[in-house]
Write an enzyme that holds these catalytic residues in place. Sequence first.
Site, PDB file in Angstrom:
ATOM      1  N   SER A  89      -7.926  -8.602  -3.895  1.00  0.00           N
ATOM      2  CA  SER A  89      -7.694  -8.592  -2.457  1.00  0.00           C
ATOM      3  C   SER A  89      -8.965  -8.149  -1.727  1.00  0.00           C
ATOM      4  CB  SER A  89      -6.547  -7.630  -2.121  1.00  0.00           C
ATOM      5  OG  SER A  89      -6.316  -7.603  -0.738  1.00  0.00           O
ATOM      6  N   GLY A  90      -9.402  -8.963  -0.770  1.00  0.00           N
ATOM      7  CA  GLY A  90     -10.603  -8.640  -0.011  1.00  0.00           C
ATOM      8  C   GLY A  90     -11.874  -9.208  -0.591  1.00  0.00           C
ATOM      9  N   THR A  94      -9.571 -16.342   0.767  1.00  0.00           N
ATOM     10  CA  THR A  94      -9.167 -17.127   1.932  1.00  0.00           C
ATOM     11  C   THR A  94     -10.379 -17.726   2.634  1.00  0.00           C
ATOM     12  OG1 THR A  94      -7.172 -15.789   2.245  1.00  0.00           O
ATOM     13  CG2 THR A  94      -7.957 -17.023   4.147  1.00  0.00           C
ATOM     14  N   ASN A 136      -7.734  -4.485   2.245  1.00  0.00           N
ATOM     15  CA  ASN A 136      -8.248  -5.677   2.921  1.00  0.00           C
ATOM     16  C   ASN A 136      -7.632  -5.762   4.307  1.00  0.00           C
ATOM     17  OD1 ASN A 136      -9.127  -8.221   3.670  1.00  0.00           O
ATOM     18  ND2 ASN A 136      -8.036  -9.323   2.078  1.00  0.00           N
ATOM     19  N   SER A 139      -5.426  -9.477   4.431  1.00  0.00           N
ATOM     20  CA  SER A 139      -4.915  -9.805   3.103  1.00  0.00           C
ATOM     21  C   SER A 139      -3.827 -10.867   3.180  1.00  0.00           C
ATOM     22  CB  SER A 139      -4.349  -8.539   2.436  1.00  0.00           C
ATOM     23  OG  SER A 139      -3.788  -8.846   1.178  1.00  0.00           O
ATOM     24  N   SER A 140      -3.967 -11.936   2.396  1.00  0.00           N
ATOM     25  CA  SER A 140      -2.913 -12.952   2.312  1.00  0.00           C
ATOM     26  C   SER A 140      -1.719 -12.363   1.573  1.00  0.00           C
ATOM     27  CB  SER A 140      -3.423 -14.192   1.570  1.00  0.00           C
ATOM     28  OG  SER A 140      -4.485 -14.796   2.265  1.00  0.00           O
ATOM     29  N   GLY A 366      -4.574 -12.018  -6.101  1.00  0.00           N
ATOM     30  CA  GLY A 366      -5.069 -11.528  -7.384  1.00  0.00           C
ATOM     31  C   GLY A 366      -4.116 -10.487  -7.954  1.00  0.00           C
ATOM     32  N   GLU A 368      -2.396  -7.099  -8.800  1.00  0.00           N
ATOM     33  CA  GLU A 368      -2.219  -5.929  -7.939  1.00  0.00           C
ATOM     34  C   GLU A 368      -1.703  -4.759  -8.754  1.00  0.00           C
ATOM     35  OE1 GLU A 368      -1.453  -8.086  -3.612  1.00  0.00           O
ATOM     36  OE2 GLU A 368       0.172  -6.949  -4.526  1.00  0.00           O
TER      37      GLU A 368
END
Length: 680
Positions: A89-90, A94, A136, A139-140, A366, A368
């Site tokens: 994440s981050g 995206t 992030n 974050s998606s 990703g 987690e």
Amino acid sequence: MVPLGQRGPQPGAAGDLAALAELDEAALLAGLRERFLQQHIYVSERYRRLQTDALPPHIFAVASRAYHAMLGRGGGGPRNQCILISGESGAGKTESTKLLLQHIMNLCKGNSQLEQQILQVNPLLEAFGNAQTVMNDNSSRFGKYIQLRFQKNIVQGAKLSEYLLEKSRVVQQDTGERNFHIFYYMFAGLSSEQKEMYGLLDPSLYRYISGRFGTQEVTECWKHKYQEVCNALDMVGFQEQEQVDMQAILAGVLSLGNVTFEPEESNGSVKVSEASQGWLKAAAGQFGVQEDELLKCLICTTSVTRGEQIQRFHTQQQAEDARDSIAKVAYGRVFGWIVCKINELLAENVDPEVELREIGILDIFGFENFAVNRFEQLCINLANEQLQHFFNHHIFQLEQAAYKEEGLPWETITFNNNEPILNLLLAKPLGLLSLLDEQSAFPQATDKTFVDKLNSSFKGNLHFQPSRGHVLSFSIIHYAGKVQYAARGFLEKNRDTVPANVRGLFINSVTPLLSVLFTGKSLCLSIMSQGPSWRELSVGMRLTCFTSGSARVIPGVDDKFNSTRKQSAGAQFRHSLMVLMERMYSANPHFVRCIKPNNQKEPGVLDNQVVLLQVSKSGVLYRDFCHISVEELQDALRYNGLLETIRIRRDGFSWRPSFEEFAERYGILLVKPGAPLTKE
């Protein structure tokens, strides 16, 4: 085939990592650091041509290779392509998706209006599907697979599939996190008159956004983002009334979150507290339903037995759960509707007999591992296990099998095989998700009985650890490391129940969109948020099951996926993941790995240990980096096998021309230049 390692290295360590003369952790880190510090500018013109091997590695080069390979240029016939983007994440997944789309649209130069609509999809989805987390700021909180469809070299349409929207975020956010962006954008971007029309008050009053707003600078940014969302909705093709209805529903979700309950002294049931009567009235108005009917959905369940109507009153906890369930399902249906509308508006308008080629781009969460990991994290990490298996299958298994088949001198490169973990999670009838479904089917089962079942079923399994002490949890040793899951709430989330009367309530809403969302007419529900579509999951469909050394195809699907019975959230996710993987296995893959430079969200700062941990474990485990030993980092490097990946890229044969291409390029070297260029 020409070994990549014999091509000659790029000048400096910032070139192709597969061209490094010395391949070890230090060289790898130095190469990544130099690329980071050089801040390569995203200039795409030089990556438009077919041959990009002489240029430095770049996200545009990946897009260019996929585009030209889809057209059959550079050897081999036309074939569908897929691009898998991974990273924590981050790390930039995206943003990488946006750049890939941008460059592919730049390459095809076809329908300019359609291309602009496709490019507007991402900011729209970010507003409704992304949120600020501790890792992030954007974050998606869902996964997406974008399929671009081409007739020859011109894009004709696109389709979007979304996976595992984190609906629980609507009603609860952990410390330092926010709800989905769209709520904050609305408060910042709507005029005073519009807020009054939607019944929105000061944002600090709403429990679902925890009273957390932002500084003046942040608010100005949100105001600008809201305008971007409105422009994107217009560009993609949403009608004005649809946009009004959508925002009214979102306002209703926020008002509903402020409804609280207190005991009813007369009969032991619950009632809406005096302080929140106004919020109930506001929510009913925003949803376009009768206030007393909404109240019934919150405080009791009505059923009919032998023609007699029976009411069962809720406890306070059940009433709160009903409130949150309604909020989550309403938001989830809105998100699914947005995806559906996008697909309707971007669908190709060509003769069905015309064969279309496809480039798919997968942007998915990703691994987690948070302080508290829940059902959502288990599903996310299962998806990553599947994708790692896909990566291993293409990079190690198929690659080395091809070399052996052609009799090439080759020393086998070993890799970490994660199939035992997939078996633990997916096997039937004794895999973790199957056991979760079994327990979810028993009304008397609890999260504790589920954990007890896991402990007895997986006793002695090297990839499962029971909890210690009285903590209701269990741990999975994933390929990327150990993750402890808090079991509380697993059964409820897997059942994904909605109060029985809610569907009827919303079907009768005077808000047209809300009625459509629950009627199902003209609404093609996305594959993940509302389960598989019956058309896609019809009997006889070929699905791919990844529980053996190579992908095997099974003829058809379980009968339960063709029944009208509601499926559990875990069963829906497992099945839609299988459909996704089948799509990807049928295409030629390309891989993009995003690396996050630091955990402080600071520009221009690269933390060696943070980078090395991502190189080793795909950035999954957020730990105390200051206390990681050198030995731990070296062990971690073996998990992900990135060094082995670079080694097979360096020593392997990456250029595989067709005979015709080889003859055309090297025919001049023939002893008899006039000889015919045939295999004979």
